[in-house]
Motif scaffolding. Structure first.
Motif, PDB file in Angstrom:
ATOM      1  N   SER A 120       5.750  30.911 -66.758  1.00 47.99           N
ATOM      2  CA  SER A 120       4.127  31.356 -66.152  1.00 47.99           C
ATOM      3  C   SER A 120       4.282  32.544 -65.418  1.00 47.99           C
ATOM      4  O   SER A 120       2.856  32.594 -65.213  1.00 47.99           O
ATOM      5  N   VAL A 121       5.157  32.417 -64.426  1.00 47.62           N
ATOM      6  CA  VAL A 121       5.208  32.818 -62.978  1.00 47.62           C
ATOM      7  C   VAL A 121       4.214  34.312 -63.748  1.00 47.62           C
ATOM      8  O   VAL A 121       4.102  35.635 -63.087  1.00 47.62           O
ATOM      9  N   PRO A 139      -0.981  37.142 -58.428  1.00 50.68           N
ATOM     10  CA  PRO A 139      -0.868  35.932 -57.641  1.00 50.68           C
ATOM     11  C   PRO A 139      -0.521  35.632 -56.155  1.00 50.68           C
ATOM     12  O   PRO A 139      -0.044  34.855 -56.001  1.00 50.68           O
ATOM     13  N   ARG A 140      -0.945  36.546 -55.345  1.00 48.84           N
ATOM     14  CA  ARG A 140      -1.368  36.632 -53.743  1.00 48.84           C
ATOM     15  C   ARG A 140      -2.058  35.376 -53.442  1.00 48.84           C
ATOM     16  O   ARG A 140      -1.390  34.512 -53.197  1.00 48.84           O
ATOM     17  N   GLU A 141      -3.713  35.511 -54.521  1.00 48.38           N
ATOM     18  CA  GLU A 141      -4.724  34.622 -54.002  1.00 48.38           C
ATOM     19  C   GLU A 141      -3.739  33.368 -54.390  1.00 48.38           C
ATOM     20  O   GLU A 141      -4.015  32.068 -54.422  1.00 48.38           O
ATOM     21  N   SER A 181       9.708  28.825 -62.734  1.00 47.96           N
ATOM     22  CA  SER A 181      11.053  28.401 -63.015  1.00 47.96           C
ATOM     23  C   SER A 181      10.931  29.169 -64.067  1.00 47.96           C
ATOM     24  O   SER A 181       9.690  29.974 -64.576  1.00 47.96           O
ATOM     25  N   PHE A 182      12.047  30.108 -64.886  1.00 50.20           N
ATOM     26  CA  PHE A 182      11.336  30.871 -65.686  1.00 50.20           C
ATOM     27  C   PHE A 182      12.676  31.594 -66.210  1.00 50.20           C
ATOM     28  O   PHE A 182      14.282  31.560 -65.450  1.00 50.20           O
ATOM     29  N   SER A 183      13.059  32.196 -67.821  1.00 47.84           N
ATOM     30  CA  SER A 183      14.293  32.517 -67.815  1.00 47.84           C
ATOM     31  C   SER A 183      13.645  33.931 -68.390  1.00 47.84           C
ATOM     32  O   SER A 183      13.619  34.486 -67.740  1.00 47.84           O
ATOM     33  N   ASN A 184      13.992  34.250 -69.490  1.00 49.64           N
ATOM     34  CA  ASN A 184      14.555  35.787 -70.238  1.00 49.64           C
ATOM     35  C   ASN A 184      13.390  35.540 -71.629  1.00 49.64           C
ATOM     36  O   ASN A 184      13.077  36.842 -72.088  1.00 49.64           O
TER      37      ASN A 184
END
Length: 313
Positions: free
Chosen positions: A193-194, A200-202, A220-223
């Motif tokens: 979900s990133v 994102p900075r905050e 964590s992330f995928s494609n």
């Protein structure tokens, strides 16, 4: 039938090689010799790189990204998009298993450190962008303390058996985690979900504030993604570029002890050597056994990639 079996056995290695060529664009830092080991260790073989401050154009505290970088095809309120619960998984079973194993290793090490000081203490976790499943290990290896979820859909959060508490919150609307005191958690997780975070900075600054010294932030992330909701620069990047994006979020948000990119999918299995035509005609069962095994290996070697960018406070 014997002739067709023999031809199939001759062609299958070519198909497997073509499959490996097609899917071989995923970046891996492991040596080829490691893939044949039966005693694979996450800690030894998973690192792709460790980010240094010199890897980034600007120092910590600056922010290089524009509104265009953080733009999305669907700029409508996320509360509308996530209004209906989605009781589905967004990565395949192999990726889920790899993530759970990774969590077990990282969190068990933290638990040992905590229990050396206080035997009754567990690992306190914040699952950001949480849903109905957190992918935490389900055995007794990791003693959990508080497991807090922050997510978008209350029905999904209510259905998550691993959460002890939860908050419904849209981090793109309100990235502040003011409900938590400084140094409240040992681990902060975010699963696939990133790429949806528009502020994102905050969010990453808040993560640093509420983590305890030595605590871990695991993104964590995928494609896979919902392309209409992922930020523009994520859609424009490849796997290495996405690791760098997440690494930069950490770097620009606060001073972390370390930031590293990891590939947590186990190494590819070797395809067993095919029996000779002579062996097949002498014992057809040997040919069928090899085809079954080779097919299983091909299935095991395919699937979703799974990456983690890990920061230590």
């Amino acid at each position: 039938n014997m002739f067709l079996l023999a031809v199939s056995l001759l062609l299958l290695p070519i198909k497997l090689e073509a499959f490996a060529f097609i899917t071989g664009s995923r970046i891996r830092s492991r040596s080829s010799s490691s893939s044949s080991s039966n005693n694979w260790s996450l800690a030894v073989q998973r690192q792709i790189c460790e980010f240094e401050a010199s890897d980034f154009a600007l120092p910590t505290g600056e922010w290089p990204y524009s509104d265009q970088d953080m733009g999305r095809l669907d700029a409508s309120k996320d509360t509308n998009f996530y209004d209906a619960p989605r009781f589905v998984t967004h990565i395949d079973d192999r990726a889920i298993s790899s993530l759970r194993d990774f969590y077990r290793e990282e969190m068990a090490a933290l638990a040992l450190q905590k229990q050396a000081k206080d035997k009754s203490s567990g690992v306190d976790i914040l699952d950001l962008c949480s849903s109905w499943i957190s992918h935490l290990p389900e055995d007794d290896v990791v003693p959990f303390g508080r497991v807090m979820g922050v997510g978008m859909n209350e029905e999904e959060l209510q259905a998550n058996p691993q959460l002890t508490e939860y908050f419904v919150q849209d981090l793109n609307d309100n990235p502040q985690l003011s409900q938590f005191e400084d140094q409240s958690f040992d681990v902060i997780c975010n699963v696939v979900s990133v790429d949806y975070l528009t502020r994102p900075r905050e969010t990453f600054q808040e993560m640093h504030r509420i983590l305890r010294p030595g605590g871990l932030a695991l993104m964590s992330f995928s494609n896979r993604c919902f392309p209409t909701k992922a930020v523009q620069m994520w859609l424009n990047a490849d796997d290495i570029g996405r690791m760098t994006i997440v690494g930069s979020y950490f770097h620009y948000s606060a001073s972390w002890s370390s930031i590293e990119a990891l590939d947590i999918i186990p190494p590819k299995m070797d395809t067993p050597k095919a029996p000779s035509i002579k062996d097949i005609f002498a014992n057809p069962a040997k040919g069928f056994a090899w085809m079954t095994t080779a097919s299983s290996v091909q299935k095991q070697n395919s699937g979703d990639p799974m990456y983690v960018v890990k920061a230590t406070k």
